[in-house]
Design an enzyme around this catalytic site. Structure first.
Site, short mmCIF file in Angstrom:
data_model
loop_
_atom_site.label_atom_id
_atom_site.label_comp_id
_atom_site.label_asym_id
_atom_site.label_seq_id
_atom_site.Cartn_x
_atom_site.Cartn_y
_atom_site.Cartn_z
N ARG A 36 0.66 -1.37 0.07
CA ARG A 36 -0.23 -0.21 -0.16
C ARG A 36 0.56 1.12 0.15
O ARG A 36 0.51 1.90 -0.81
CB ARG A 36 -1.09 0.09 1.12
CG ARG A 36 -1.76 -1.36 1.29
CD ARG A 36 -3.16 -1.21 1.71
NE ARG A 36 -4.19 -1.90 2.34
CZ ARG A 36 -4.94 -1.70 2.65
NH1 ARG A 36 -5.28 -1.22 3.72
NH2 ARG A 36 -6.04 -2.65 2.40
N ASP A 138 -15.80 9.22 9.46
CA ASP A 138 -14.40 8.15 9.26
C ASP A 138 -13.13 8.62 9.51
O ASP A 138 -13.05 10.34 9.23
CB ASP A 138 -14.25 7.79 8.28
CG ASP A 138 -13.63 6.28 7.38
OD1 ASP A 138 -14.55 5.44 7.75
OD2 ASP A 138 -12.34 6.67 7.54
C1 LIG Z 1 -14.24 -2.39 7.34
S1 LIG Z 1 -14.50 -0.31 7.38
C2 LIG Z 1 -16.23 -1.00 7.77
C3 LIG Z 1 -17.39 -0.09 7.07
C4 LIG Z 1 -18.56 0.35 7.37
N1 LIG Z 1 -19.03 0.39 8.99
C5 LIG Z 1 -19.01 -1.55 6.63
O1 LIG Z 1 -19.36 -1.96 8.30
O2 LIG Z 1 -18.62 -1.58 5.73
C6 LIG Z 1 -13.69 0.46 8.78
C7 LIG Z 1 -13.91 1.66 8.68
O3 LIG Z 1 -13.50 2.01 9.88
C8 LIG Z 1 -12.19 3.43 9.33
N2 LIG Z 1 -11.61 3.89 10.54
C9 LIG Z 1 -10.40 3.20 11.15
N3 LIG Z 1 -9.30 3.50 12.65
C10 LIG Z 1 -10.23 4.70 12.91
C11 LIG Z 1 -10.42 5.66 13.46
N4 LIG Z 1 -9.40 5.42 14.57
N5 LIG Z 1 -11.41 6.23 14.02
C12 LIG Z 1 -12.46 6.88 12.73
N6 LIG Z 1 -12.26 5.98 11.68
C13 LIG Z 1 -11.98 4.80 11.72
C14 LIG Z 1 -11.14 3.82 8.62
O4 LIG Z 1 -11.03 4.23 7.69
C15 LIG Z 1 -12.50 2.54 7.38
O5 LIG Z 1 -13.15 3.04 6.72
#
Ligand SMILES: C[S@@+](CC[C@H](N)C(=O)[O-])C[C@H]1O[C@@H](n2cnc3c(N)ncnc32)[C@H](O)[C@@H]1O
Length: 267
Positions: A36, A138
């Protein structure tokens, strides 16, 4: 030839993303980090990941830390993922429809917006009064830009119910063939904000339902406990809290009662 990451460099990336986002990267993620971030080495004409770490530490390149965070987060999502939560939402929204104050829902790790627009479609359908609000947030700026656009490849939208597709989405034609745009009226009803769940939350207000789905899997036990406590403080008494199907609140919080796997209610 692709550069490789030494164990020492990988440890520094683990610390970087833990400090920035609370994300714990297991040693198995070494190849992922390498893949990445390799384009960032090219972009800055650097010879090693060590030099890239120096660049991140130096703070000399504006937004590079955000770019690295964007690249190291996993943003997999799709419309109407884990449909049981949308059945619950339908039921709650119908029950709340007659009341005057807005029914508020927060998608706390919304990724590129599919979760928020799925929520908004259900609320627009079940609450004809229009007394509802959806907030999506996010840590990644890159996914938030995509979320605000609301423009998706058609293959990512196949779980949207047919009547919602007709009511709330525009199918691209010509140059936009193969894409789908969430209708502007619905897009305007969803607010997006950059929020790091691993820091003190901004004043988002109180919510009837919070979705915190498929993000806790990236956190260690302590971080999960802190994030969940923070997020639960925004759930109204009697409000609901949904987590991903593969996640659990065992040993994480006793502040909510479990109604079904991955569905909780605040007393
Ligand atoms: C796998 S996606 C899940 C998306 C959606 N909630 C779903 O279940 O389909 C995880 C998301 O969490 C976000 N994320 C990771 N660490 C985070 C943090 N500390 N604060 C806010 N968002 C975070 C990532 O950027 C990513 O977009």
């Amino acid at each position: 030839m692709m550069n490789t990451i030494t164990d020492k460099e990988f440890t520094r990336f683990q610390r970087f993303i833990y400090d920035a986002a609370g994300i714990t990267l297991s040693p198995a993620k070494k190849a992922l980090v390498c893949g990445r971030l390799s384009k960032r080495l090219q972009a800055h004409q650097l010879k090693s990941y060590g030099e890239y770490l120096e660049l991140l530490d130096s703070g000399h390149v504006a937004d590079e830390v955000q770019t690295a965070v964007d690249l190291l987060t996993t943003n997999e999502t799709y419309f109407f993922r884990e449909p049981k939560h949308f059945d619950l939402l339908r039921m709650l929204a119908r029950a709340a429809a007659p009341r005057a104050q807005p029914f508020r829902v927060w998608s706390a790790a919304s990724s590129s917006g599919e979760e928020c627009y799925s929520i908004a479609m259900v609320l627009a359908d079940c609450m004809p009064t229009g007394h509802w609000e959806v907030v999506g947030s996010d840590i990644s700026k890159r996914v938030l830009q995509r979320a605000r656009r609301g423009h998706y490849p058609i293959e990512r939208t196949r779980h949207i119910p047919a009547d919602y597709l007709k009511r709330f989405c525009l199918r691209g034609t010509g140059e936009q063939e193969g894409t789908l745009l969430v209708d502007r009226t619905l897009r305007n009803r969803v607010t997006f904000a950059q929020v790091n769940l691993n820091e003190e939350l901004p004043g988002l207000g109180q919510f009837d339902v919070v979705f915190l789905r498929n993000v806790m899997i990236y956190f260690n036990g302590d971080t999960k406990r802190q994030v969940v406590a923070r997020v639960l403080s925004t759930v109204k008494p009697g409000g609901h809290f949904c987590i991903g199907h593969s996640e659990s609140l065992n040993d994480i919080s006793t502040a909510v009662q479990q109604l079904a796997p991955s569905i909780y209610r605040k007393p």
